[in-house]
Design a protein around this motif. Structure first.
Motif, PDB file in Angstrom:
ATOM      1  N   UNK B  14       0.640  -1.050  -0.116  1.00 57.88           N
ATOM      2  CA  UNK B  14      -0.236   0.363   0.167  1.00 57.88           C
ATOM      3  C   UNK B  14       0.917   1.270   0.317  1.00 57.88           C
ATOM      4  N   UNK B  16       0.744   5.237  -0.028  1.00 55.31           N
ATOM      5  CA  UNK B  16       0.156   6.663   0.187  1.00 55.31           C
ATOM      6  C   UNK B  16       1.092   8.126  -0.843  1.00 55.31           C
ATOM      7  N   UNK B  58      -6.770  -1.111   8.513  1.00 54.02           N
ATOM      8  CA  UNK B  58      -7.897  -0.758   6.934  1.00 54.02           C
ATOM      9  C   UNK B  58      -7.677  -1.083   5.909  1.00 54.02           C
ATOM     10  N   UNK B  63     -11.891  -0.211   4.158  1.00 47.58           N
ATOM     11  CA  UNK B  63     -11.770   1.237   4.389  1.00 47.58           C
ATOM     12  C   UNK B  63     -10.790   1.888   3.276  1.00 47.58           C
ATOM     13  N   UNK B  64      -9.545   1.244   2.696  1.00 47.61           N
ATOM     14  CA  UNK B  64      -8.781   0.896   1.871  1.00 47.61           C
ATOM     15  C   UNK B  64      -8.666  -0.373   1.009  1.00 47.61           C
ATOM     16  N   UNK B  65      -7.917   0.395  -0.071  1.00 48.09           N
ATOM     17  CA  UNK B  65      -7.445  -0.131  -1.627  1.00 48.09           C
ATOM     18  C   UNK B  65      -6.209  -0.908  -1.432  1.00 48.09           C
TER      19      UNK B  65
END
Lengths: 255, 246
Positions: B14, B16, B58, B63-65
């Motif tokens: 992941x 950001x 998350x 809540x997240x991809x």
């Protein structure tokens, strides 16, 4: 269909309760009460036009108080949940984002209706006190005001999806409100400046025309308000467009 | 037939993208993470700040991809509504509407999880009794202490009877008695057959309650340790963690 509306109504019901319990809602109501009753002075000064003065002043006040509340509520509806992280408690549940957004918008529309109804009750009591009973046109003017408030609310919702703060959403909301009352003039000036059919003219047409909702002008003088069905269809088109834009941004957001 | 794992991470990454003038700045929070969460266990995620614990939680909560790899929760994509119906999530330092009473807040979250009013009312009463909030039912949330807020947070994660419970720093900011009470509640979830994933910086807390601990450092898994490895060993889990992250 149930999986779309059911969560939306649950979010709407909860959010409406929060709006009505919000201290700012109470402050707006209290402020409205003070201003509406102080408009007695305006009526006294107008002498032979007391009814007209009380009507105009009262309807304008109600709309402005409604505007202040709706812009604040729409700008903070989602951003406050992001800041407090309560949005995690919603989106970790089987609540589709489009239903959540619809629920939030419906709650602001509902709170606007409650605020208008409460301030109209105050204003009506003042009118009755002065011997001027409100008639059907008065309530029609309130209906048009509500449509205007829901339209600006939906726009602020859309704006709040890309601004970095609730304050900037509110400022943009107030600017759109002011521009919207001069929409036809802005389109005319844009056509003069950029030429008929220019990009500038097309951009100017993106400003919502709030003059279509000025029904209160019809109370004594024929105004530019659109017929009811047209006003509702116009507002609904803006609701749908703003909702679609807001959803397109919300679905890509990560929290 | 062996049951599928409660959670399966396969090469999860992941990244950001932080907004900057010009190009967004990429921040890799998690990279190449692969592990399973067994059904019915209490799995601890242990790591320093910024190790990727919250990001993994998350991802599990939908809540997240992920930027790369895949995650399955109870056999489904965690973003599926059905998966989220069977999962409960407690974020770090939960916040609730201060003018609500606890039952009102829990009823709202129960309704969002798909429970109708007739099912939600007894579920709310039961979960409030379970977490010890029943004596405080008449108070507004604004009057709650930190420990009571965390209990309420746990209650909203449990009210709909989830199979998987994800707790992000459940003991954060609590006093020693509240920490002990929270630990007892979490251990009780295992007795009920639920799967629990909890994150913590507190090694001593995980030592006492977890069946297994995954150690994270700078977005990657550095070690996976069963409870038998630290129970009775000199230095315990702390020594194992220090050796793994240094």
């Amino acid at each position: 269909m149930t999986s779309f509306f059911s969560p939306a109504l649950r979010v709407a019901s909860h959010s409406l309760r929060l709006h009505l319990r919000d201290r700012f809602f109470g402050l707006f109501l209290l402020f409205s009460l003070l201003l509406i009753y102080s408009s007695l002075l305006v009526g006294v000064m107008a002498v032979y036009q007391e009814r007209r003065a009380l009507m105009d002043f009262g309807l304008a006040l109600m709309e402005l108080m409604g505007l202040a509340f709706c812009v604040y509520a729409s700008a903070t509806a989602v951003s406050s949940e992001v800041e407090t992280k309560t949005i995690y408690l919603v989106f970790s549940r089987p609540v589709p984002r489009h239903s959540y957004l619809l629920g939030k918008m419906l709650a602001v529309f509902g709170a606007a209706a409650v605020l208008l109804a409460a301030t109209a009750a105050m204003h009506s009591s003042l009118l009755l006190l002065r011997g001027h009973a409100p008639d059907g046109l008065y309530f029609a003017a309130l209906g048009y005001s509500w449509l205007k408030l829901t339209l600006i609310s939906s726009l602020v919702f859309a704006v709040s999806m890309f601004t970095t703060s609730a304050l900037s959403s509110m400022v943009i909301g107030f600017i759109l409100w002011m521009l919207g009352h001069f929409a036809p003039e802005t389109v005319f000036m844009a056509a003069q400046a950029g030429g008929k059919g220019s990009l500038l003219e097309h951009l100017a047409r993106l400003i919502p025309n709030f003059q279509l909702f000025n029904f209160k002008d019809a109370l004594d003088v024929h105004g530019a308000a659109a017929p009811p069905f047209m006003a509702l269809a116009y507002a609904a088109a803006w609701w749908a467009g703003s909702y679609g834009f807001a959803w397109a941004l919300l679905r890509r957001k990560e929290f | 037939m062996t049951q599928s794992p409660a959670v399966a991470f396969d090469g999860i990454g992941k990244t950001y993208f932080l907004p900057r003038l010009g190009r967004p700045l990429p921040l890799e929070a998690v990279r190449g993470v692969t592990f399973d969460v067994r059904r019915g266990e209490i799995l601890g995620l242990l790591g320093l700040n910024g190790a990727g614990k919250t990001t993994l939680m998350k991802l599990m909560a939908g809540l997240l991809s992920p930027t790369s790899g895949s995650v399955r929760v109870l056999g489904s994509d965690p973003r599926d509504p059905e998966s989220r119906r069977r999962t409960g999530f407690l974020p770090e330092l939960p916040y609730f509407y201060p003018r609500y009473r606890p039952a009102e807040a829990l009823a709202y979250y129960a309704s969002l999880s798909g429970m109708d009013r007739s099912a939600a009312a007894p579920a709310v009463a039961a979960v409030m009794a379970k977490v010890g909030l029943a004596p405080h039912a008449g108070k507004r949330i604004s009057e709650f202490s930190k420990g009571m807020m965390q209990r309420l947070g746990l209650a909203q994660a449990l009210v709909h009877g989830p199979e998987l419970v994800i707790l992000d720093e459940p003991a954060s900011g609590l006093d020693p008695i509240a920490i002990h009470d929270m630990r007892v509640l979490i251990a009780g979830l295992r007795e009920e057959g639920r799967t629990v994933v909890l994150s913590s910086h507190s090694i001593s807390e995980l030592e006492k309650v977890a069946d297994r601990v995954i150690m994270l450092s700078r977005g990657g898994v550095v070690s996976c340790v069963e409870s038998s490895a630290w129970r009775g060993a000199e230095g315990g889990l702390e020594k194992i963690f220090m050796e793994a992250v240094r």
